[in-house]
Design a protein around this motif. Structure first.
Motif, short mmCIF file in Angstrom:
data_model
loop_
_atom_site.label_atom_id
_atom_site.label_comp_id
_atom_site.label_asym_id
_atom_site.label_seq_id
_atom_site.Cartn_x
_atom_site.Cartn_y
_atom_site.Cartn_z
N GLU A 12 5.79 75.57 43.95
CA GLU A 12 4.89 74.60 44.59
C GLU A 12 4.97 74.77 46.10
O GLU A 12 6.06 74.72 46.67
N LYS B 104 4.40 73.10 49.21
CA LYS B 104 4.17 71.78 49.79
C LYS B 104 5.34 71.42 50.69
O LYS B 104 6.43 71.97 50.51
N HIS C 137 -1.53 73.41 45.63
CA HIS C 137 -0.11 73.70 45.89
C HIS C 137 0.36 75.06 45.38
O HIS C 137 1.55 75.37 45.46
N ARG C 138 -0.56 75.90 44.88
CA ARG C 138 -0.10 77.15 44.28
C ARG C 138 -0.99 78.33 44.63
O ARG C 138 -2.18 78.18 44.90
#
Length: 517
Positions: free
Chosen positions: A143, A145, A174-175
């Protein structure tokens, strides 16, 4: 006669009822281009190239002649745009590495935050270049973030940094897009990774050769800044980049047509490496830079077209501008200089990207909102740092001075109702030389930085003695009036120093929050 009188009365009553009412919240689309110069568009006087879709915004809206990005480089301009704070006030906001951590504190109010609070659906599509992840850096295989979604965006489809920096992948929310877990990505900005080829050691693998730097990891036949291995299925194809990003932008508009939305469409054109799609190659007559400019015009046209098709044009505020001024040779042998053909990317301005002179930060700005913005030309002094409070005023959201310390509500100027705009603004060059514009006067503070960027052959505007220009007759900044106007020089230098002193308080504030004092 009776029918005509009745029609007139109906029109009069409708007009009377609507007079003074605030129009419904418009959709907002900010098209933020990369390295586009003041003279690059036919609507700004270019004669060697035509940009009909961008010119449509100029024709149907307001064209600004005195609009400014806050910085002559990309990362700080984007920071200021989204936070309402000059980037030079905060350490670590220079040009971000491709593996930099997020440079905007998620606790800080941002432009998308403001619009999200007003029930807008918000998205960023395109170039990010503001870092990702915690202080330790992004986890490319997990992830990623904090990032745009922690700063007020509902949706993000981004380039982590720029196309000349690794990792050369798209990140959705997020990816990383299409990442195969069996082929994890490795990124380094210090040492080569494994036995991966580089532009320096394997020039025979390149379809676009570097002119200075940009000779490390090779992706899609182009060498980049930084080293990268793995993630083969996720790597982008440069030629398809404009198509991919434009499709995502159009998709967001289509999916959110029923509610107010904000789209920050940060195109990568005309930044290096310039690898436009084959349908644009050779069409401009100005080499790959000109071809990429045609591609940018096409992307803009696709945005305007979907607004027309969905009947959203009338209630959509479209803003088109650039993060800084133009540059020709910025690291690749793409004939931008050799095929310039007398095109003037900076128009009448001096300098370019990286520079303290006007071409570094005075950029095109077009604003279209049918029925609300009267088409024409505005000489108002405006800055992108004001977008936050101006948009907040537009949607009825309060913002304190502490939340956006350098942003002012300039909505009337942006909509053409105020002809003057700001009383002053600050510009920032590559080496943090600051300039102040007040009225027709421009002050450039003394600096020991280099006078020429030897790689790009750009005049940087640095000088150990102060500079003072009257931009009304001397927009090209040819005559330094510092010696003959000591009173004006002192006035502007004093004002700049007062504004800079505010930085000390802000840095102290950051430290207090960081250490929870």
């Amino acid at each position: 006669m009776k029918i005509k009188l009745t029609s007139f009365l109906l029109f009069f009553l409708t007009s009377l009822l609507s007079w003074g009412q605030t129009p419904p919240k418009p959709n907002i689309i900010l098209i933020y281009t990369d390295d586009l110069g003041y003279g690059d568009l036919s609507s700004y006087g270019a004669t060697k190239i035509k940009t009909p879709n961008i010119d449509r915004i100029a024709r149907e809206g307001l064209r600004f002649t005195n609009a400014h990005a806050t910085s002559a480089t990309c990362t700080p301009s984007r920071y200021s745009l989204l936070t309402g704070e000059y980037a030079w006030r905060k350490p670590g906001t220079g040009i971000a590495a491709g593996n930099a951590s997020l440079i905007i504190d998620p606790q800080q109010l941002t432009l998308p935050d403001v619009l999200q609070k007003a029930n807008y659906k918000t998205a960023v599509v395109g170039k990010w270049h503001l870092g990702l992840g915690p202080e330790s850096g992004p986890d490319w295989n997990g992830e990623i973030k904090p990032g745009p979604l922690e700063l007020g965006f509902n949706y993000a489809y981004i380039l982590p940094a720029t196309a000349d920096r690794v990792p050369c992948v798209y990140v959705e929310n997020h990816r990383i897009v299409n990442l195969n877990p069996k082929d994890p990505i490795q990124v380094s900005y210090t040492d080569p990774i494994g036995k991966e080829p580089t532009g320096k050691d394997n020039p025979e693998l390149l379809k676009l050769k570097p002119s200075h730097g940009h000779n490390q990891a090779i992706v899609n036949g182009v060498s980049r800044i930084g080293y990268m291995a793995g993630g083969k299925a996720a790597q982008w194809i440069d030629e398809d980049m404009a198509d991919v990003l434009t499709k995502k932008a159009v998709g967001f508009i289509t999916e959110n047509k029923a509610a107010p939305f904000f789209l920050y469409f940060a195109t990568h054109d005309i930044h290096v490496p310039r690898v436009p799609h084959s349908r644009f190659v050779g069409k401009s007559g100005l080499g790959l830079r000109g071809d990429a400019l045609l591609q940018l015009d096409w992307s803009t046209g696709e945005i305007l077209k979907i607004l027309d098709e969905l009947n959203l044009t009338q209630n959509t505020l479209v803003i088109f501008t650039s993060d800084n001024g133009p540059v020709l040779d910025d690291g690749y042998v793409d004939e931008a200089v050799e095929k310039l053909n007398n095109h003037q990317p900076a128009g009448p301005l001096r300098g370019g990207k990286y520079s303290a002179f006007e071409a570094g930060t005075r950029v095109p700005l077009l604003v279209r909102w049918p029925g609300q913005v009267q088409p024409g030309v505005s000489e108002a002094l405006v800055s992108q740092v004001d977008f936050l409070k101006s948009f907040a005023a537009l949607v009825g959201q309060p913002v304190t001075e502490e939340q956006a310390p350098d942003s002012f509500n300039q909505l009337d100027a942006l909509l053409g109702k105020n002809k003057l705009g700001r009383k002053y603004l600050i510009e920032q060059s590559l080496n943090n030389t600051l300039c102040l514009i007040q009225g027709n006067w421009k002050y450039i503070e003394p600096s020991d930085g280099p006078k020429i960027n030897k790689n790009t052959q750009t005049e940087l505007g640095n000088d150990p003695t102060p500079q003072l220009y009257n931009l009304q007759p001397d927009i090209g900044e040819k005559k330094n009036l510092a010696a003959t106007n000591p009173a004006k020089l002192k006035e502007l230098a004093t004002l700049l120093n007062l504004i800079k002193r505010k930085t000390e308080l802000l840095i102290l504030s950051y430290k207090l929050k960081k250490y929870k004092i």
